[in-house]
Scaffold this active site. Structure first.
Site, PDB file in Angstrom:
ATOM      1  N   GLN A 184       0.853  -1.175  -0.031  1.00 28.50           N
ATOM      2  CA  GLN A 184       0.039   0.149  -0.021  1.00 28.50           C
ATOM      3  C   GLN A 184       0.863   1.069   0.092  1.00 28.50           C
ATOM      4  O   GLN A 184       0.957   2.006   0.956  1.00 28.50           O
ATOM      5  CB  GLN A 184      -0.835   0.035   1.184  1.00 28.50           C
ATOM      6  CG  GLN A 184      -2.130  -0.987   1.075  1.00 28.50           C
ATOM      7  CD  GLN A 184      -2.886  -1.168   2.250  1.00 28.50           C
ATOM      8  OE1 GLN A 184      -2.426  -1.266   3.542  1.00 28.50           O
ATOM      9  NE2 GLN A 184      -4.055  -1.591   2.394  1.00 28.50           N
ATOM     10  N   LEU A 223       2.695  -2.339   9.605  1.00 28.01           N
ATOM     11  CA  LEU A 223       3.319  -1.275   8.874  1.00 28.01           C
ATOM     12  C   LEU A 223       2.037  -0.019   8.697  1.00 28.01           C
ATOM     13  O   LEU A 223       1.952   0.742   7.939  1.00 28.01           O
ATOM     14  CB  LEU A 223       3.620  -1.678   7.666  1.00 28.01           C
ATOM     15  CG  LEU A 223       4.817  -2.566   7.422  1.00 28.01           C
ATOM     16  CD1 LEU A 223       4.910  -2.847   5.917  1.00 28.01           C
ATOM     17  CD2 LEU A 223       6.069  -2.136   8.114  1.00 28.01           C
ATOM     18  N   CYS A 280       3.119   5.005   7.910  1.00 29.54           N
ATOM     19  CA  CYS A 280       2.000   4.204   7.654  1.00 29.54           C
ATOM     20  C   CYS A 280       2.366   3.724   6.297  1.00 29.54           C
ATOM     21  O   CYS A 280       2.911   4.414   5.234  1.00 29.54           O
ATOM     22  CB  CYS A 280       0.641   4.637   7.528  1.00 29.54           C
ATOM     23  SG  CYS A 280      -0.402   4.737   9.127  1.00 29.54           S
ATOM     24  N   CYS A 281       1.905   2.500   5.856  1.00 24.87           N
ATOM     25  CA  CYS A 281       1.973   1.995   4.519  1.00 24.87           C
ATOM     26  C   CYS A 281       0.392   1.518   4.117  1.00 24.87           C
ATOM     27  O   CYS A 281       0.112   0.449   3.710  1.00 24.87           O
ATOM     28  CB  CYS A 281       2.827   0.616   4.179  1.00 24.87           C
ATOM     29  SG  CYS A 281       4.553   1.084   4.253  1.00 24.87           S
ATOM     30  N   VAL A 282      -0.459   2.446   4.518  1.00 20.37           N
ATOM     31  CA  VAL A 282      -1.984   2.253   4.032  1.00 20.37           C
ATOM     32  C   VAL A 282      -2.159   2.613   2.745  1.00 20.37           C
ATOM     33  O   VAL A 282      -1.187   3.299   1.998  1.00 20.37           O
ATOM     34  CB  VAL A 282      -2.935   2.885   5.211  1.00 20.37           C
ATOM     35  CG1 VAL A 282      -2.535   2.532   6.539  1.00 20.37           C
ATOM     36  CG2 VAL A 282      -2.551   4.261   5.163  1.00 20.37           C
TER      37      VAL A 282
END
Length: 419
Positions: free
Chosen positions: A113, A204, A236-238
């Site tokens: 993401q 993450l 974040c890796c959203v």
């Protein structure tokens, strides 16, 4: 709180270039590339490079981890309290700002993401970062590094680069000054606050407050100036389309809008930082505490912008129900419109919702002359797929892959309508 005043001394960056030494002259930021790379050296990285991407360039940055505006306190020691520098002066005093440029971190993908920034073409209109002079960190890691270690190394490199570049502003005369202080409202105006949802999901999906992983935190009352002054950092890796980068925290458009209306239309009482945990017990704990803080502040209403989607929507609706139950009006800002993408939870009390856009809308982004990073990684990113890359080099992706395209702050002023 009313006595805290933060002065942002803003220097407008009109261009960036490489040179033999770091300098800032008439809006041009000159960067000693070799010196910056040496400053960022970390055993985790097998290689570090720096590229420049300017508005209008035929350039695509992929995959993007974070975007950061260079800012530094007047003493030259602090940019992100608890990470780079001390906590004491956060939210007050003078902070130097290089506006019009940003540090962008990219390289080997950390999590699926992550996102894209196109500096020109149709993709540029969906992200505000395309209008910035971007200093792009391209990092490669050594073998055997776990994703969490990789994320931490890239995050720290971005923050250190922003700190390094911001030093060029020290001793320089600003183009203008922005001053922020929550003066006592003399009018009997509606008292409002922002419930600031902070990702604490693990895997993450975490942000950091004063250098502390949000998974370790309880709700807290923050002065809005603390957000402007680097207290909250993206980890974040959203999904890229609705992720708050560090730049978005530093330039939170809702906080800015509330400040403009403070003392005129509203009495702005501050921010309630609410960690959004994945587990139900933690959600209930944080919701109850946040609503008690709102009641203690005596607010009449709260705005609740969402970061991410899916699991955090349970927190969003829980906060809405509890606030409304206690006579506090709520307005929510989120991406899913409930038609193209269902909202994971709902509540009858959620009767004031601002939709900031449909992240499922597909666009075709034309080929670029320069790829900074690795376009092949679009196959593994949210919003992309194995068949996303066309023979001519163009890519077909959903808006969810474009950085900040449907962010809960509504910075692009886009929305979708149900007919």
């Amino acid at each position: 709180m009313s006595k805290m005043q933060l002065d942002l001394d803003v220097i407008e960056i009109k261009d960036v270039c490489f040179g033999e030494k770091d300098d800032l002259d008439h809006g041009t930021l000159v960067i000693d590339k070799k010196g910056l790379i040496e400053y960022l050296a970390d055993p985790v990285f097998s290689k570090i490079d720096i590229e420049l991407a300017k508005p209008g360039d035929s350039a695509r940055i992929i995959p993007v981890k974070d975007v950061i505006e260079p800012r530094i306190k007047e003493d030259g020691k602090t940019s992100f309290p608890g990470i780079i520098g001390d906590y004491t002066e956060c939210g007050e005093g003078t902070t130097k700002v290089l506006r019009g440029c940003a540090v962008v971190s990219t390289g080997t993908i950390v999590g699926f993401q992550e996102g894209i920034i196109d500096m020109s073409g149709p993709g540029a209109r969906y992200t505000r970062y395309s209008s910035l002079n971007n200093i792009v960190l391209v990092t490669e890691i050594i073998e055997g590094i776990k994703p969490a270690e990789h994320e931490a190394a890239v995050r720290m490199a971005g923050l250190k680069a922003a700190h390094y570049l911001a030093k060029s502003a020290l001793g320089k005369t600003p183009d203008y000054r922005e001053s922020y202080a929550l003066a006592e409202s003399k009018e009997n105006l509606p008292k409002v606050a922002i419930m600031y949802m902070i990702m604490a999901q693990g895997l993450l999906h975490d942000n950091y407050v004063y250098g502390v992983d949000a998974k370790r935190l309880h709700p807290a009352l923050l002065h809005p100036n603390e957000v402007f002054d680097g207290a909250i950092v993206n980890g974040c890796c959203v999904v890229a389309g609705d992720k708050y980068t560090t730049y978005d925290h530093q330039n939170n458009s809702i906080v800015q809008e509330f400040y403009k209306r403070h003392g005129k239309e509203i009495d702005f009482k501050g921010l309630i930082a609410v960690p959004t945990y994945p587990g139900l017990a933690d959600k209930r704990r944080c919701c109850s505490s946040a609503v008690r803080m709102a009641r203690l502040l005596g607010v009449d209403g709260v705005a609740i912008p969402e970061e991410g989607g899916g699991n955090p929507e349970a927190d969003l609706m829980m906060l809405c129900r509890q606030c409304e139950k206690n006579g506090i009006k709520t307005v929510m800002m989120l991406g899913p419109d409930g038609v193209e993408e269902p909202v994971a939870d709902t509540a009858p009390e959620a009767d004031a919702v601002i939709n900031v856009g449909d992240c499922n809308e597909f666009v075709v982004l034309p080929p670029m002359e320069r790829i900074i990073g690795d376009q092949e990684q679009v196959k593994y990113m949210s919003g992309g797929a194995e068949e996303s890359i066309n023979e001519d080099g163009s890519i077909r992706v959903s808006l969810s892959i474009i950085m900040g395209s449907v962010i809960g702050q509504g910075t692009l002023k886009m929305s979708s309508y149900v007919y």
